[in-house]
Every structure is written in structure tokens, then in C-alpha cells.
Design a protein around this motif. Structure first.
Motif, PDB file in Angstrom:
ATOM      1  N   PRO A 123      42.539  34.605  45.118  1.00 29.02           N
ATOM      2  CA  PRO A 123      42.807  35.858  45.818  1.00 29.02           C
ATOM      3  C   PRO A 123      41.514  36.598  46.128  1.00 29.02           C
ATOM      4  O   PRO A 123      40.596  36.607  45.318  1.00 29.02           O
ATOM      5  N   GLN A 124      41.440  37.168  47.325  1.00 27.91           N
ATOM      6  CA  GLN A 124      40.235  37.888  47.741  1.00 27.91           C
ATOM      7  C   GLN A 124      40.475  39.389  47.643  1.00 27.91           C
ATOM      8  O   GLN A 124      41.476  39.881  48.133  1.00 27.91           O
ATOM      9  N   SER A 125      39.518  40.095  47.055  1.00 28.26           N
ATOM     10  CA  SER A 125      39.638  41.552  47.004  1.00 28.26           C
ATOM     11  C   SER A 125      39.320  42.129  48.359  1.00 28.26           C
ATOM     12  O   SER A 125      38.442  41.627  49.047  1.00 28.26           O
ATOM     13  N   PRO A 126      40.011  43.232  48.744  1.00 28.62           N
ATOM     14  CA  PRO A 126      39.629  43.881  49.988  1.00 28.62           C
ATOM     15  C   PRO A 126      38.252  44.514  49.859  1.00 28.62           C
ATOM     16  O   PRO A 126      37.787  44.748  48.741  1.00 28.62           O
ATOM     17  N   PRO A 127      37.597  44.801  50.991  1.00 34.71           N
ATOM     18  CA  PRO A 127      36.271  45.416  50.920  1.00 34.71           C
ATOM     19  C   PRO A 127      36.342  46.727  50.137  1.00 34.71           C
ATOM     20  O   PRO A 127      37.312  47.466  50.240  1.00 34.71           O
ATOM     21  N   VAL A 144      37.605  39.766  42.278  1.00 36.30           N
ATOM     22  CA  VAL A 144      38.395  39.361  41.127  1.00 36.30           C
ATOM     23  C   VAL A 144      38.755  37.884  41.283  1.00 36.30           C
ATOM     24  O   VAL A 144      39.873  37.538  41.584  1.00 36.30           O
ATOM     25  N   PRO A 145      37.750  36.974  41.120  1.00 42.05           N
ATOM     26  CA  PRO A 145      38.041  35.567  41.306  1.00 42.05           C
ATOM     27  C   PRO A 145      39.124  35.085  40.346  1.00 42.05           C
ATOM     28  O   PRO A 145      39.199  35.532  39.210  1.00 42.05           O
ATOM     29  N   SER A 146      39.968  34.204  40.868  1.00 43.38           N
ATOM     30  CA  SER A 146      41.100  33.767  40.064  1.00 43.38           C
ATOM     31  C   SER A 146      40.764  32.525  39.252  1.00 43.38           C
ATOM     32  O   SER A 146      41.106  31.424  39.613  1.00 43.38           O
TER      33      SER A 146
END
Lengths: 208, 70
Positions: free
Chosen positions: A4-8, A13-15
Motif C-alpha cells: 500500500p502506498q501512502s498519499p503525499p 508505511v511499507p507493507s
């Protein structure tokens, strides 16, 4: 599967971790006995979550130092036997994080009262966005305004009540004579539209 | 159903959490889950951006409607 990619504007928060199943008794036993691998496990499991909560509540300033302090507090208090039920570990960690956040905010308020004129609270909760985040927030705002202006009066009123006036779904449905399904549909359509327009914007930016 | 720390947060809960309108009893298990779940943290971060945009835009639209009424 993609991570999942965090928004700017939010920390990454790498999974790489799947939460372990409770019970937490092995980890708590290690912490109680002072086994260094207990601290490593605690850090591996909770580091990203604690960092996220601190960042969200207080902003980026000193976030890593604060995370470190919280880990020390958690480990020391568990060693002293303050966590009686190991299965309540996540609740215990949450309580300590909330307490620390409240303490930092209260401390800054007190300092500001003492030294009137200095913006110490501003320094503590430095959530001022960076230029990239500001630009994205502004574009998001424009998209949201465009969506609201394109809606029927009723649908717009529902969203204003929910997002601006913070009315509950029950109250909105009652006052506007809507079913829960109609209410959910209005909200989900607007959100889907926001996602579509956002993707179009991103595609345009990538092409140009 | 009350949120449980060991299950993912649903759409309605994440929005209400983002709006800070959840009572403590409901917010507690969500915050516990967020401590250990990457995907729910990403969803919350995305929802925060959406809610912030909607709230600002709704404020602007509502005040223009009010101004037009006067």
C-alpha cells in the motif's frame, strides 16, 4: 500484491509486516524478563503504527525522537509489571501513545501561556504542509468543490451536513427522509467521482 | 457492530474516525488496529485527504449558498 502506498504528505508505511495473532504473551514475557529480542520485536511490530499516530496528531517535527521515547516508556512500564493482561498489549500501547500525545499538547499549551507571544504550540504541532502537499491539497479542494457544484441540491446538502456540519447518518436520513442505502449511495458516488477525477488529473500530469 | 481491533476498518468507520466524531468506545479498537495494520493506515491517510478536501469545499459551497439567499 503491491505494497500500500501512502498519499503525499504522510510517511511511508511499507507493507512488510502482517500483524501477529494474539496472544501476546511471548512478547510480553520477553519484555518483562529484559530479553533484548523483546524490544526488537516490539519495535518491529509497533514502530510504523506509533509513528503514524504521532505524525497524524502532532506533525513531522521530532517524530522519530518521540517514537523512541514512547518505546522506552512502554518497555519500562511492562518490565515494572504495569501490564497485567498480555492480551491487552495493543490497548496498552495505544493508551501510552495517547497519553504522550496529550502530554505534549498540554505541555505546549502551558508553555505558551507562560511565554505569551511565542508560538510554541505552532512549533509542536508543525503540520504545516510542504509545497507539494499544499498543491495537492489545493487540487483536491478544487475537485471536491467541482463535485459538490455538479450535484443536485439534495445530494449536495447531504454531503455538507456530513462533512461540514458533522451530522450523523441517522440524523441526516431522518431530517432529509432518506434511507440508509440512499445516504450511502450519495456518499459513495461522490467519493468514486473524486477518485475518477483524481486519476484523470494524474494521467494528464503524467502525459504533459 | 462495535469495531474489533483484529479486523479491518470498514468504509463508514474510517470516515467517521477521520472526522473525529467517533465516541471513545468505538475509536479505541480502531486505533488499536491501526497500530498493527499497514493497509488500514493507508486507507485512513487517503480518507483524511478526501475528508479535508470535502470539508473545505463544503464550507465554501455552503457559504455561497447562504450569501445567495441574502
Amino acid at each position: 500484491m503491491h505494497a500500500p502506498q501512502s498519499p503525499p504528505g504522510y510517511p511511508d508505511v511499507p507493507s512488510s509486516f502482517s500483524p501477529p495473532d494474539p496472544p501476546w504473551s511471548d512478547l510480553v514475557d520477553k519484555l518483562r524478563s529484559g530479553d533484548p529480542s523483546g524490544m526488537e520485536d516490539l519495535y518491529r511490530i509497533f514502530h510504523k503504527g506509533i509513528r503514524f499516530q504521532l505524525f497524524r496528531s502532532l506533525g513531522p517535527q521530532d517524530v522519530d525522537d518521540r517514537v523512541h521515547d514512547i518505546f522506552l516508556t512502554i518497555a519500562q512500564s511492562i518490565r515494572k509489571g504495569e501490564l497485567r493482561e498480555p492480551d491487552r498489549l495493543t490497548g496498552y500501547v495505544r493508551t501510552i501513545v495517547r497519553r504522550q500525545i496529550a502530554m505534549l499538547i498540554n505541555g505546549a499549551i502551558q508553555t505558551r501561556r507562560t511565554y505569551t507571544g511565542l508560538d510554541t504550540l505552532g512549533a509542536l504541532s508543525d503540520r504545516r504542509p510542504n509545497p507539494e502537499h499544499s498543491a495537492i491539497a489545493h487540487e483536491n479542494f478544487e475537485l471536491a468543490a467541482r463535485i459538490l457544484n455538479s450535484l443536485s441540491r439534495r445530494d449536495r446538502d447531504v454531503l455538507i451536513r456530513f462533512y461540514l456540519r458533522e451530522q450523523s447518518s441517522g440524523q441526516i436520513c431522518l431530517e432529509m427522509k432518506l434511507t440508509e442505502t440512499q445516504f450511502r449511495l450519495i456518499k459513495s458516488r461522490a467519493k468514486a467521482r473524486f477518485g475518477e477525477l483524481g486519476r484523470t488529473r494524474l494521467a494528464r500530469r503524467t502525459i504533459s | 457492530m462495535a469495531p474489533q481491533p483484529d479486523r479491518h476498518i470498514d468504509e463508514a468507520e474510517v470516515e467517521r474516525y477521520s472526522l473525529s466524531v467517533l465516541p471513545e468506545k468505538e475509536a479505541a479498537p480502531i486505533e488499536e488496529h491501526l497500530l498493527v495494520c499497514d493497509s488500514c493506515r493507508v486507507r485512513l491517510a487517503e480518507t483524511d485527504l478526501y475528508v479535508e478536501a470535502m470539508r473545505r469545499a463544503a464550507g465554501l459551497v455552503a457559504s455561497s449558498v447562504e450569501a445567495a439567499k441574502r
